[in-house]
Scaffold this motif. Structure first.
Motif, PDB file in Angstrom:
ATOM      1  N   TYR A  38       0.848  -1.198   0.000  1.00 39.74           N
ATOM      2  CA  TYR A  38       0.000   0.000   0.000  1.00 39.74           C
ATOM      3  C   TYR A  38       0.877   1.238   0.000  1.00 39.74           C
ATOM      4  O   TYR A  38       1.761   1.389   0.859  1.00 39.74           O
ATOM      5  N   GLU A  69      -1.625  -1.636  -4.070  1.00 37.98           N
ATOM      6  CA  GLU A  69      -2.892  -0.923  -3.901  1.00 37.98           C
ATOM      7  C   GLU A  69      -2.688   0.527  -3.482  1.00 37.98           C
ATOM      8  O   GLU A  69      -1.815   0.819  -2.670  1.00 37.98           O
ATOM      9  N   GLU A  70      -3.512   1.409  -4.038  1.00 34.19           N
ATOM     10  CA  GLU A  70      -3.615   2.779  -3.544  1.00 34.19           C
ATOM     11  C   GLU A  70      -4.912   2.990  -2.779  1.00 34.19           C
ATOM     12  O   GLU A  70      -5.045   3.974  -2.047  1.00 34.19           O
ATOM     13  N   ASN A  71      -5.869   2.080  -2.958  1.00 36.05           N
ATOM     14  CA  ASN A  71      -7.175   2.199  -2.303  1.00 36.05           C
ATOM     15  C   ASN A  71      -7.096   1.615  -0.887  1.00 36.05           C
ATOM     16  O   ASN A  71      -6.790   0.431  -0.719  1.00 36.05           O
TER      17      ASN A  71
END
Length: 440
Positions: A38, A69-71
């Motif tokens: 992340y 992931e960025e979410n």
């Protein structure tokens, strides 16, 4: 045993391969089914995903799922362990942290002095955000935090999330011990060290060697006074670390009772540190041209289809230390580590609400700090001033108080003038507008 989902918060960090390598080497005690990287910097995260994919192939672990992931929800939901190593503002802001104080004749360093305080005000916001995601999406997960400056981060977390399942750790004590052992021919695995202090601000009072059945610290101090230490293998060729360990001998020459954390040079000899520092080319520049450049080159080669002998990194005990803590938690091993934790009497004559670095045993329920002896006035005085400065800085963050920030900057042990402290603070406010709270 259940297979785990783990998150690396700050997944694009150049230290991520060290943590993943350590996790893979302990796969029997720490089985994983999924690794999530992340990061809010998608380019760095994509580069790291390529590198870790290659690492998993070379280590023969095709069964482990890897995602970048960025979410936040996708990254954290259902996770079991979070390894946090975020750097809010990146190396570009680290360069400002180092160079602005140097312009005014003060120590310029990423975690110590006023640079460390600037970094701290950025880190608090970032780590509180990470913890809020964990609380929302993975409330039963353990957070193992490497995010600096750790006593400032620990103080902020203590105020907002007093019951959070989070352990703050720093690998510097292990690096010091490895360096001492390598220089003077001991086996660190036989050591039971006793240490007290704040993050990057402490002293060893005893190093009991189980194989020799005695405290070896007095003889180590004598050796340090006779012969300056060189760097350990993982810092080989790094002149900055060579200077730091050389300065440890100077500190021991002045104050021979205990072995100091080498970062104390920034507080005990700030004038000497500034004198030998290149104000135009600081540690941030070295990292950009070293680890950062090396990481980008590895990712470039993998994208170009190169796979033979591409991976190239050596981070010493950085990854192993935090993973050893994770396995001790998971398997209730009750092993002993240095941790950063609220004092609550561990150092009996230091304020109870200080966030200190002390030995502790770690098992399934978390941290169990040991009780130490009272400390003397010299060390107590140094620590109390620094604790007060750190608490004022955290006050400044939550209260958005310019006055508290100025008090903190003035009280910092590397500063000798309120006039200079104000100049640095005002310039730091300008360059940190995107990251700091507005100070009124």
């Amino acid at each position: 045993m259940k297979k785990l989902k783990i998150v690396i918060a700050g997944g694009g960090s150049t230290y991520t391969p060290g943590i993943i390598s350590a996790l893979l080497s302990h796969i029997d005690r720490f089985p994983m089914e999924e690794i999530r990287l992340y990061d809010n910097d998608s380019k760095r995260n994509e580069d790291m995903q390529l590198i870790i994919e290659q690492l998993l192939k070379e280590q023969n672990h095709p069964e482990i799922k890897l995602i970048a992931e960025e979410n936040p929800k996708a990254a954290f939901v259902g996770a079991d362990f979070i390894f946090s190593q975020i750097r809010v503002g990146g190396l570009e802001m680290r360069e400002q942290d180092e160079k602005i104080p140097l312009k005014y004749g003060l120590v310029g360093q990423e975690t110590c002095g006023l640079g460390g305080f600037a970094y701290g005000l950025r880190s608090i916001k970032g780590i509180l955000e990470i913890v809020s995601y964990v609380q929302e999406y993975a409330p039963n997960a353990w957070i193992l935090n490497y995010t600096n400056p750790e006593t400032l981060v620990g103080e902020a977390i203590r105020r907002v999330y007093p019951g959070i399942k989070m352990i703050n750790v720093c690998d510097m004590t292990i690096s010091i011990e490895e360096t001492i052992a390598e220089n003077y021919h001991y086996d660190r695995k036989n050591w039971v060290p006793t240490y007290f202090g704040l993050n990057h601000y402490g002293w060893y009072t005893e190093i009991y060697d189980k194989s020799l059945q005695r405290d070896v610290m007095p003889e180590i101090i004598n050796k340090m006074r006779e012969k300056t230490m060189g760097v350990a293998e993982f810092n080989e060729g790094d002149q900055t670390w060579a200077e730091a360990f050389k300065m440890m001998s100077t500190i021991v020459e002045y104050f021979p009772d205990y072995i100091p954390n080498n970062y104390l040079e920034y507080y005990l000899f700030p004038d000497l540190v500034v004198e030998k520092t290149n104000k135009d080319y600081t540690r941030a520049n070295m990292v950009m041209e070293g680890r950062e450049k090396n990481t980008k080159e590895m990712a470039r080669k993998i994208r170009a289809g190169e796979t033979e002998n591409v991976l190239n990194f050596n981070f010493g005990e950085h990854g192993n230390y935090i993973v050893d803590i994770a396995t001790s938690l998971l398997n209730d091993e009750h092993r002993r580590f240095m941790v950063i934790t609220p004092n609550r009497g561990s150092i009996p004559n230091l304020r109870e609400d200080a966030v200190v670095e002390v030995p502790a045993y770690i098992g399934a329920t978390g941290v169990e700090p040991i009780a130490l002896d009272s400390i003397n006035d010299f060390h107590k005085g140094l620590m109390e001033a620094q604790v007060a400065a750190e608490k004022l800085l955290v006050d400044a963050y939550f209260e958005q108080s310019y006055q508290k920030a100025l008090q903190a900057f003035t009280l910092n042990q590397s500063v000798n003038s309120a006039y200079v402290a104000k100049q640095v603070l005002d310039e730091m406010i300008e360059v940190n507008k995107e990251y700091w709270p507005q100070l009124n």
